[in-house]
Design a protein around this motif. Structure first.
Motif, mmCIF file in Angstrom:
data_model
loop_
_atom_site.group_PDB
_atom_site.id
_atom_site.type_symbol
_atom_site.label_atom_id
_atom_site.label_comp_id
_atom_site.label_asym_id
_atom_site.label_seq_id
_atom_site.Cartn_x
_atom_site.Cartn_y
_atom_site.Cartn_z
ATOM 1 N N MET A 12 0.844 -1.190 0.000
ATOM 2 C CA MET A 12 0.000 0.000 0.000
ATOM 3 C C MET A 12 0.876 1.235 0.000
ATOM 4 O O MET A 12 1.890 1.302 0.669
ATOM 5 C CB MET A 12 -0.917 0.004 1.226
ATOM 6 N N VAL A 13 0.469 2.245 -0.752
ATOM 7 C CA VAL A 13 1.285 3.443 -0.909
ATOM 8 C C VAL A 13 1.558 4.108 0.423
ATOM 9 O O VAL A 13 2.661 4.553 0.712
ATOM 10 C CB VAL A 13 0.587 4.426 -1.867
ATOM 11 N N ALA A 14 0.557 4.181 1.279
ATOM 12 C CA ALA A 14 0.742 4.865 2.554
ATOM 13 C C ALA A 14 1.804 4.198 3.399
ATOM 14 O O ALA A 14 2.532 4.848 4.149
ATOM 15 C CB ALA A 14 -0.582 4.902 3.317
ATOM 16 N N ALA A 15 1.911 2.881 3.295
ATOM 17 C CA ALA A 15 2.891 2.157 4.106
ATOM 18 C C ALA A 15 4.286 2.244 3.545
ATOM 19 O O ALA A 15 5.241 1.836 4.181
ATOM 20 C CB ALA A 15 2.476 0.697 4.232
ATOM 21 N N CYS A 16 4.437 2.757 2.336
ATOM 22 C CA CYS A 16 5.740 2.766 1.686
ATOM 23 C C CYS A 16 6.689 3.795 2.270
ATOM 24 O O CYS A 16 7.842 3.855 1.868
ATOM 25 C CB CYS A 16 5.593 3.020 0.183
ATOM 26 N N ASP A 34 25.344 -9.481 11.104
ATOM 27 C CA ASP A 34 24.081 -9.040 10.518
ATOM 28 C C ASP A 34 24.213 -7.583 10.098
ATOM 29 O O ASP A 34 24.683 -6.746 10.869
ATOM 30 C CB ASP A 34 22.935 -9.135 11.530
ATOM 31 N N VAL A 35 23.789 -7.283 8.877
ATOM 32 C CA VAL A 35 23.756 -5.902 8.409
ATOM 33 C C VAL A 35 22.345 -5.619 7.929
ATOM 34 O O VAL A 35 21.790 -6.377 7.146
ATOM 35 C CB VAL A 35 24.754 -5.662 7.257
ATOM 36 N N GLN A 36 21.745 -4.527 8.395
ATOM 37 C CA GLN A 36 20.399 -4.204 7.957
ATOM 38 C C GLN A 36 20.209 -2.693 7.918
ATOM 39 O O GLN A 36 20.787 -1.958 8.703
ATOM 40 C CB GLN A 36 19.354 -4.839 8.871
ATOM 41 N N ALA A 37 19.432 -2.259 6.942
ATOM 42 C CA ALA A 37 19.004 -0.867 6.886
ATOM 43 C C ALA A 37 17.533 -0.849 7.262
ATOM 44 O O ALA A 37 16.761 -1.672 6.788
ATOM 45 C CB ALA A 37 19.209 -0.299 5.493
ATOM 46 N N ARG A 38 17.132 0.084 8.107
ATOM 47 C CA ARG A 38 15.752 0.096 8.585
ATOM 48 C C ARG A 38 15.220 1.526 8.582
ATOM 49 O O ARG A 38 15.975 2.491 8.499
ATOM 50 C CB ARG A 38 15.675 -0.487 9.990
ATOM 51 N N GLY A 39 13.908 1.638 8.697
ATOM 52 C CA GLY A 39 13.290 2.953 8.776
ATOM 53 C C GLY A 39 13.542 3.807 7.549
ATOM 54 O O GLY A 39 13.730 5.014 7.650
ATOM 55 N N ILE A 40 13.558 3.193 6.363
ATOM 56 C CA ILE A 40 13.779 3.968 5.140
ATOM 57 C C ILE A 40 12.542 4.822 4.866
ATOM 58 O O ILE A 40 11.433 4.314 4.786
ATOM 59 C CB ILE A 40 14.055 3.041 3.950
ATOM 60 N N GLN A 41 12.741 6.128 4.735
ATOM 61 C CA GLN A 41 11.621 7.032 4.519
ATOM 62 C C GLN A 41 11.930 8.013 3.403
ATOM 63 O O GLN A 41 13.064 8.444 3.241
ATOM 64 C CB GLN A 41 11.325 7.842 5.787
ATOM 65 N N GLN A 42 10.895 8.378 2.669
ATOM 66 C CA GLN A 42 11.004 9.482 1.727
ATOM 67 C C GLN A 42 10.571 10.748 2.478
ATOM 68 O O GLN A 42 9.490 10.783 3.069
ATOM 69 C CB GLN A 42 10.133 9.248 0.497
ATOM 70 N N VAL A 43 11.421 11.770 2.463
ATOM 71 C CA VAL A 43 11.191 12.952 3.287
ATOM 72 C C VAL A 43 11.079 14.191 2.409
ATOM 73 O O VAL A 43 11.316 14.141 1.196
ATOM 74 C CB VAL A 43 12.330 13.134 4.318
ATOM 75 N N PHE A 44 10.725 15.313 3.037
ATOM 76 C CA PHE A 44 10.585 16.558 2.300
ATOM 77 C C PHE A 44 11.917 16.967 1.672
ATOM 78 O O PHE A 44 12.992 16.695 2.209
ATOM 79 C CB PHE A 44 10.071 17.668 3.215
ATOM 80 N N THR A 45 11.838 17.651 0.544
ATOM 81 C CA THR A 45 13.046 18.006 -0.205
ATOM 82 C C THR A 45 13.942 18.974 0.554
ATOM 83 O O THR A 45 15.130 19.071 0.269
ATOM 84 C CB THR A 45 12.668 18.634 -1.552
ATOM 85 N N ASP A 46 13.375 19.708 1.517
ATOM 86 C CA ASP A 46 14.190 20.667 2.270
ATOM 87 C C ASP A 46 14.710 20.082 3.581
ATOM 88 O O ASP A 46 15.136 20.812 4.474
ATOM 89 C CB ASP A 46 13.400 21.948 2.546
ATOM 90 N N PHE A 47 14.686 18.749 3.694
ATOM 91 C CA PHE A 47 15.189 18.114 4.907
ATOM 92 C C PHE A 47 16.685 18.377 5.064
ATOM 93 O O PHE A 47 17.468 18.185 4.142
ATOM 94 C CB PHE A 47 14.945 16.603 4.854
ATOM 95 N N THR A 48 17.081 18.839 6.244
ATOM 96 C CA THR A 48 18.501 19.042 6.548
ATOM 97 C C THR A 48 18.823 18.315 7.845
ATOM 98 O O THR A 48 18.027 18.304 8.783
ATOM 99 C CB THR A 48 18.831 20.533 6.705
ATOM 100 N N THR A 49 19.990 17.709 7.878
ATOM 101 C CA THR A 49 20.377 16.942 9.057
ATOM 102 C C THR A 49 20.940 17.867 10.129
ATOM 103 O O THR A 49 21.478 18.929 9.839
ATOM 104 C CB THR A 49 21.441 15.905 8.697
ATOM 105 N N VAL A 50 20.815 17.416 11.366
ATOM 106 C CA VAL A 50 21.382 18.171 12.480
ATOM 107 C C VAL A 50 22.623 17.471 13.012
ATOM 108 O O VAL A 50 23.201 17.904 14.001
ATOM 109 C CB VAL A 50 20.349 18.331 13.616
ATOM 110 N N ALA A 77 23.753 6.399 9.213
ATOM 111 C CA ALA A 77 22.559 6.704 8.427
ATOM 112 C C ALA A 77 22.991 7.400 7.141
ATOM 113 O O ALA A 77 24.126 7.877 7.024
ATOM 114 C CB ALA A 77 21.595 7.585 9.217
ATOM 115 N N VAL A 78 22.063 7.451 6.176
ATOM 116 C CA VAL A 78 22.362 8.109 4.906
ATOM 117 C C VAL A 78 21.181 8.957 4.467
ATOM 118 O O VAL A 78 20.025 8.693 4.823
ATOM 119 C CB VAL A 78 22.688 7.092 3.787
ATOM 120 N N VAL A 109 15.866 8.890 3.416
ATOM 121 C CA VAL A 109 16.680 8.768 4.621
ATOM 122 C C VAL A 109 16.626 7.312 5.074
ATOM 123 O O VAL A 109 15.546 6.718 5.139
ATOM 124 C CB VAL A 109 16.181 9.697 5.745
ATOM 125 N N SER A 110 17.789 6.733 5.367
ATOM 126 C CA SER A 110 17.859 5.334 5.795
ATOM 127 C C SER A 110 18.804 5.227 6.982
ATOM 128 O O SER A 110 19.904 5.785 6.958
ATOM 129 C CB SER A 110 18.373 4.442 4.659
#
Length: 449
Positions: A12-16, A34-50, A77-78, A109-110
């Motif tokens: 479902m799109v909402a869960a993506c 074990d290597v895993q990437a989790r919590g992959i999200q598409q975020v707003f284009t103006d997202f800046t890291t702190v 994270a990336v 963001v992953s």
């Protein structure tokens, strides 16, 4: 040995907005990785890291961005920006719930976890035989995979164990040059690795064996003043039995091995091969030279690559192949099931006689390509008082539908179905015949991973 990252897609799109990507566990002697990437999200284009950005590197997909993070001891994270193909490596994991976007912004963001069960002593690798020559960034990170017996670098999860095509450089040539024997333009190319092959190509207007009976002329490349010797000269030739004033498009290319890294002077030259004929390049057109490094092939399926597993097969022999027989037959090992096979031929072809037609075509496991169609070229002459031409040609195509595994690829010569038949075709006159094969994912969007 690299771990394969497997994306688990939601339905479902909402869960993506929240995906988990897990890597297969590597069984080490004395502990599991074990290597895993989790919590992959598409975020707003103006997202800046702190948090601190450790490095900003090129990446073709979010998956490749994740694997580059796993190769950095301090990366947690990336942030991957699809439009710019840029990957920021971050020193701490991100809580970006408030920044998640319901739209496809192209900014991902992953968070990355690297977990070593039963941590091993840092000095253990010195006693592992397979680690003695293994180029880990830190020797203490080398371990043995107890299943395969191969060396593993802790924290190293590269999804492809090769760099197929790198350091691509184009040069345009707006003028013409030529003569009987002479020097054309030269270029400085900085080769970055000694282990790679150097591929050189030209595409543009060619006029060779100009207005001369029974003459041959052409072009060839030198690298630091010497012609290629492994496997052989990269060249173009053309022969006419009677006077010709053809001015037409031509191209030729090849891979040269054994060239050390460093500054290279690559130059093109004209050469008389008999009869004193001239050769000209770039008449009333813009010609292009291309230089690139071709990496040694690996073993992985290279899930984040659109092109990999480049092989070039060569034969330096003229054979009068006809009647649908094969001129070259080679075995190519396809490494992924979701790729197509691209084939490229470079070599000198010949046919003789008015109203006759010879056709050159590829077969795969004994059959011509049907998806999307045949890959072929032909020579046909009519209304000519001395219809004999030998010329370097290139043709290529893509064939779909092959699973991973060995494919028998063969180049055949036969008759054209619409003509009166073939007369006296031959392949490989004076030059090396080259068949280049590649795996490609052209048309597939891998950036959604």
């Amino acid at each position: 040995m690299g771990n394969t990252l497997i994306a688990v897609y939601c339905l479902m799109v909402a869960a993506c907005l929240f995906l988990d990507v897990y890597a297969a566990t590597v069984k080490l002697c004395g502990g599991n990785l074990d290597v895993q990437a989790r919590g992959i999200q598409q975020v707003f284009t103006d997202f800046t890291t702190v948090t601190q950005v450790l490095d900003s590197v090129d990446a073709r997909s979010n998956l490749e961005c994740i694997t580059k993070c796993s190769q950095n001891d301090y990366c947690a994270a990336v942030v991957f920006r699809e439009r710019d193909r840029r990957c920021d490596l971050l020193d701490s994991q991100q809580d970006v719930t408030q920044y998640s976007s319901p739209e496809k912004t192209g900014v991902w963001v992953s968070n990355l976890d690297i977990v070593l069960s039963n941590p091993l002593r840092s000095d253990q690798s010195s006693r592992i035989a397979v680690c003695k020559a293994w180029p880990c960034t830190d020797n203490s990170r080398c371990r043995e995979d107890c299943t395969s017996g191969e060396a593993v670098c802790l924290g190293y999860t590269k999804d492809c164990d090769e760099a197929p095509v790198t350091n691509i450089h184009y040069e345009g040539y707006p003028s013409s040059f030529g003569g009987v024997n002479g020097d054309g333009p030269s270029y400085i190319y900085v080769k970055q690795q000694s282990s790679t092959g150097l591929r050189i190509s030209y595409s543009g207007t060619i006029r060779a064996a100009y207005y001369c009976n029974g003459c041959t002329s052409g072009f060839y490349f030198t690298i630091n003043g010497a012609e290629c010797s492994n496997p052989g000269t990269i060249e173009f030739v053309e022969y006419h039995a009677s006077r010709r004033r053809n001015n037409e498009h031509g191209s030729f290319s090849g891979i040269c091995w054994g060239i050390a890294a460093g500054n290279l002077t690559i130059q093109i030259h004209t050469r008389n091969r008999g009869g004193g004929a001239t050769a000209y390049m770039g008449m009333n057109s813009y010609g292009y030279f291309a230089f690139e490094e071709i990496g040694p092939t690996g073993t992985g399926s290279c899930d984040s690559y659109t092109l990999f597993n480049v092989k070039e097969f060569t034969l330096h022999q003229e054979i009068s192949t006809r009647d649908e027989n094969a001129y070259m037959t080679e075995t190519y090992t396809k490494r992924a099931s979701d790729t197509s096979v691209a084939v490229f031929f470079t070599g000198t072809l010949h046919e003789y006689g008015n109203g006759y037609c010879a056709r050159w075509y590829f077969k795969f496991n004994g059959n011509e390509c049907s998806n999307p169609g045949v890959i072929d070229a032909f020579i046909y002459k009519t209304g000519d008082n001395n219809p004999r031409t030998r010329r370097t040609f290139e043709f290529s195509g893509i064939c779909n539908g092959f699973p991973a595994g060995d494919i028998t690829i063969s180049l055949h010569t036969g008759r054209c179905s619409w003509s009166g038949g073939q007369y006296s075709p031959s392949t490989g006159w004076t030059t090396i015949s080259r068949i280049r094969v590649e795996e490609t994912r052209l048309g597939l969007d891998i950036n959604a991973v």
